[in-house]
Structure formats: structure tokens, C-alpha cells
Design a protein around this motif. Sequence first.
Motif, PDB file in Angstrom:
ATOM      1  N   ILE A  99     -40.285  -2.837  71.263  1.00 45.66           N
ATOM      2  CA  ILE A  99     -41.061  -3.457  70.198  1.00 45.66           C
ATOM      3  C   ILE A  99     -40.369  -3.255  68.863  1.00 45.66           C
ATOM      4  O   ILE A  99     -39.943  -2.134  68.534  1.00 45.66           O
ATOM      5  CB  ILE A  99     -42.486  -2.859  70.143  1.00 45.66           C
ATOM      6  N   ALA A 100     -40.249  -4.324  68.081  1.00 50.13           N
ATOM      7  CA  ALA A 100     -39.755  -4.188  66.713  1.00 50.13           C
ATOM      8  C   ALA A 100     -40.748  -3.330  65.925  1.00 50.13           C
ATOM      9  O   ALA A 100     -41.961  -3.514  66.052  1.00 50.13           O
ATOM     10  CB  ALA A 100     -39.613  -5.565  66.059  1.00 50.13           C
ATOM     11  N   VAL A 126     -42.459   2.595  76.555  1.00 49.89           N
ATOM     12  CA  VAL A 126     -42.464   1.786  75.337  1.00 49.89           C
ATOM     13  C   VAL A 126     -41.381   2.310  74.403  1.00 49.89           C
ATOM     14  O   VAL A 126     -41.405   3.485  73.999  1.00 49.89           O
ATOM     15  CB  VAL A 126     -43.834   1.824  74.635  1.00 49.89           C
ATOM     16  N   LEU A 127     -40.426   1.460  74.074  1.00 48.91           N
ATOM     17  CA  LEU A 127     -39.350   1.787  73.150  1.00 48.91           C
ATOM     18  C   LEU A 127     -39.595   1.080  71.821  1.00 48.91           C
ATOM     19  O   LEU A 127     -40.256   0.035  71.778  1.00 48.91           O
ATOM     20  CB  LEU A 127     -37.999   1.348  73.715  1.00 48.91           C
ATOM     21  N   VAL A 128     -39.080   1.636  70.758  1.00 49.85           N
ATOM     22  CA  VAL A 128     -39.174   1.020  69.438  1.00 49.85           C
ATOM     23  C   VAL A 128     -37.764   0.876  68.889  1.00 49.85           C
ATOM     24  O   VAL A 128     -36.993   1.850  68.863  1.00 49.85           O
ATOM     25  CB  VAL A 128     -40.035   1.873  68.479  1.00 49.85           C
ATOM     26  N   GLN A 131     -35.182  -5.299  65.403  1.00 50.49           N
ATOM     27  CA  GLN A 131     -35.180  -6.523  66.202  1.00 50.49           C
ATOM     28  C   GLN A 131     -33.863  -6.772  66.932  1.00 50.49           C
ATOM     29  O   GLN A 131     -33.862  -7.048  68.138  1.00 50.49           O
ATOM     30  CB  GLN A 131     -35.528  -7.725  65.324  1.00 50.49           C
ATOM     31  N   VAL A 132     -32.749  -6.685  66.230  1.00 51.89           N
ATOM     32  CA  VAL A 132     -31.455  -6.938  66.878  1.00 51.89           C
ATOM     33  C   VAL A 132     -31.229  -5.956  68.015  1.00 51.89           C
ATOM     34  O   VAL A 132     -30.771  -6.323  69.108  1.00 51.89           O
ATOM     35  CB  VAL A 132     -30.316  -6.843  65.841  1.00 51.89           C
ATOM     36  N   ASP A 133     -31.574  -4.693  67.772  1.00 51.67           N
ATOM     37  CA  ASP A 133     -31.391  -3.677  68.807  1.00 51.67           C
ATOM     38  C   ASP A 133     -32.356  -3.880  69.967  1.00 51.67           C
ATOM     39  O   ASP A 133     -32.007  -3.625  71.128  1.00 51.67           O
ATOM     40  CB  ASP A 133     -31.578  -2.293  68.197  1.00 51.67           C
ATOM     41  N   ALA A 134     -33.570  -4.340  69.658  1.00 49.04           N
ATOM     42  CA  ALA A 134     -34.548  -4.606  70.720  1.00 49.04           C
ATOM     43  C   ALA A 134     -34.033  -5.697  71.650  1.00 49.04           C
ATOM     44  O   ALA A 134     -34.151  -5.593  72.881  1.00 49.04           O
ATOM     45  CB  ALA A 134     -35.887  -5.008  70.107  1.00 49.04           C
ATOM     46  N   LEU A 135     -33.457  -6.736  71.086  1.00 43.61           N
ATOM     47  CA  LEU A 135     -32.927  -7.824  71.910  1.00 43.61           C
ATOM     48  C   LEU A 135     -31.706  -7.366  72.718  1.00 43.61           C
ATOM     49  O   LEU A 135     -31.482  -7.828  73.839  1.00 43.61           O
ATOM     50  CB  LEU A 135     -32.585  -9.024  71.031  1.00 43.61           C
ATOM     51  N   LYS A 136     -30.934  -6.448  72.158  1.00 37.02           N
ATOM     52  CA  LYS A 136     -29.816  -5.887  72.929  1.00 37.02           C
ATOM     53  C   LYS A 136     -30.340  -5.121  74.144  1.00 37.02           C
ATOM     54  O   LYS A 136     -29.782  -5.216  75.240  1.00 37.02           O
ATOM     55  CB  LYS A 136     -28.985  -4.953  72.034  1.00 37.02           C
ATOM     56  N   LEU A 147     -40.989  -7.449  72.090  1.00 38.70           N
ATOM     57  CA  LEU A 147     -41.885  -8.060  71.113  1.00 38.70           C
ATOM     58  C   LEU A 147     -41.144  -8.099  69.781  1.00 38.70           C
ATOM     59  O   LEU A 147     -40.869  -7.052  69.178  1.00 38.70           O
ATOM     60  CB  LEU A 147     -43.176  -7.255  70.976  1.00 38.70           C
ATOM     61  N   VAL A 148     -40.823  -9.324  69.335  1.00 38.78           N
ATOM     62  CA  VAL A 148     -39.980  -9.492  68.149  1.00 38.78           C
ATOM     63  C   VAL A 148     -40.463 -10.689  67.344  1.00 38.78           C
ATOM     64  O   VAL A 148     -41.271 -11.498  67.803  1.00 38.78           O
ATOM     65  CB  VAL A 148     -38.499  -9.699  68.542  1.00 38.78           C
ATOM     66  N   PHE A 149     -39.921 -10.796  66.134  1.00 41.49           N
ATOM     67  CA  PHE A 149     -40.163 -11.972  65.319  1.00 41.49           C
ATOM     68  C   PHE A 149     -39.334 -13.145  65.854  1.00 41.49           C
ATOM     69  O   PHE A 149     -38.374 -12.956  66.604  1.00 41.49           O
ATOM     70  CB  PHE A 149     -39.778 -11.715  63.861  1.00 41.49           C
ATOM     71  N   GLU A 150     -39.700 -14.345  65.425  1.00 38.87           N
ATOM     72  CA  GLU A 150     -38.922 -15.522  65.806  1.00 38.87           C
ATOM     73  C   GLU A 150     -37.465 -15.328  65.420  1.00 38.87           C
ATOM     74  O   GLU A 150     -37.139 -14.699  64.414  1.00 38.87           O
ATOM     75  CB  GLU A 150     -39.478 -16.764  65.111  1.00 38.87           C
TER      76      GLU A 150
END
Length: 303
Positions: A99-100, A126-128, A131-136, A147-150
Amino acid sequence: MSFPADQVPLFLAVLDHGSFSAAARRLGRVPSAVSMAIAQLEAELDLQLFDRSGREPRPTAAARALEPQARLLAAQLQQLNHQALALHQGLEERLTLVIAPELLSTAWAAPLQPLVEEFPGLEVEVLVAAQVDALKELHSGRAHLALVFERPAIDGREDFQEMGQETMVAVMAARHPLARQLGVDGQQRLDVGQLAGARQILLASRDLAHTDPRFVFSHQLWRTDSHLAALSLVSAGLGWGWLPFSVAEPLLQTGALLRIPLCNISNGTQLFVDWVWSKERPLGLAARRFVEQLQVPVQLEPR
């Protein structure tokens, strides 16, 4: 002396149905077989479990004392069997969400409720991450859903379900030097040039090469990947920053933070919020169920 696990259903059936014959019908066995099995159990435990002096067997004090643990064991065995079947059907050993940090205050956990009811033994992680790191983490396979922004552009590797919107607002502390430029009545507005000349607290990835240009206004940046750290830095008057309205709202209401009035742009950028998963690897059973729950999205009210 031990209570055989395979005899627990038989023991409970006699307790629940009040007779050997009724328990036999429930279990699909003949009454004599049930009566003999109970007798063998009593011999194994060296305890009388049922008083046979009346027309129907009555549980003894020993049977009633064993009943709570027997029911607990039966429930655990049922859960174990259910978990084994689910694993056979593709249930993940662990479901990982990333999650971002700006979105931690949203109702992101709601889809987990029916999931844990269906799979009570499921482990959830659940990791936090920014956004860029979450998508990685998502694309590496470390996480199942993010769970990220557009995103600025569509990535063909991703599928997603929109969850609602969040509004990013530019805020500063009431004691920030820029606040004095709003005038005594607070009605003056600042322009983008004034923001560019002041230190900005930026929520961003640890990777300096990945920065969302939509929210970079200042020439001097302090970066953090934690929304709580950003909120603390802004609240201390050390810089201004873009924060989710849901994060800043409590301090905006008290007056500790100010929503910066801007003269040449509106202060409030609405972004869609998405749960994202990879098309490059099949989703496991829990992730699929989670995605099904997303078809009725939890609305993040726009501000």
C-alpha cells in the motif's frame, strides 16, 4: 490412554442427538456399531461417558467435562481440512498486499473481512511502500496486489480496479514564514513562484530517479517515503507539501495546518485510487476472491 481424534465426531454426535440410534442415522452407521464404538472409547479412556440405565444414554459428568475440548478439536479439524482443500484449489500460503503510505487512512482493509471468513487460516502480509516501490514489489512477485494512485500512463502488464478518489492538497503550518504573506486577514493568495522559492516536503520513492513531476514545485526538496514523516515535517514548519486531504484534515480543522490559497491554480488535485495486480502471473485463490470483493468498490469521497 488417549482420546482418538477420529472418535470425536462420533462422541459429539451422540451428545447432540441424544441416542445411539439417532447418532447412527446422522453418521450413516448402524446403532450397534455406534454403541460398540462408544464402549471401546470408554474402555480406552477408562471413563464412563454415558449412563445407560435409562431408556436413552445420558452424558455423565466426565462426558460434559470433555465436551468443550472435543468441540474445539472438531472445529480445528474442520478448519484444517478446509485449509488443505483450499490449498489444493490454489490458495496462497500467504496473501501479500502493498500500500502506498498516503492511502493507509482509506478503507483498504474492507475486502479482507469476507476473505478471512472464507479462509480463516489464511496468512495476510501488509507492506507499505512509496508508489514506485509498491509497483516494483508487485511486478517482482513479492506482492500480489498494490493499492496506489493512478499512474501517469497505462502499463500493459497491469490490471486494476478503481476504488475511488483521493484529493492531494498543498498545505503548510500556520507558523510557516509563507503564512505571514497571507496578510492579517489571511485573504491574500500565493503564486506558484512563491512556492517554488520555499522548501517542499516531497512524498516520493527512495529511488531518486523516480519522482512524480506533477507534485514537484520547489527548487529545494526534502524527500521522505513516509506520509507520517511528511506530516511531521510540514507541521513543524520546515516546509510545505502536498498531502492527501484525509491525512491533513485533522490538523486543518484545528488550524495547525493551512490549505495554501493559490492565485493561479486551484489547490486540490483529485487522483483516482486503484488496486493493481499483474497480468504476467496468475492470481491465487485468495487474491481472486479479494479482486471479486473489489467489484463493489469502497468509495474514497472526493474533497
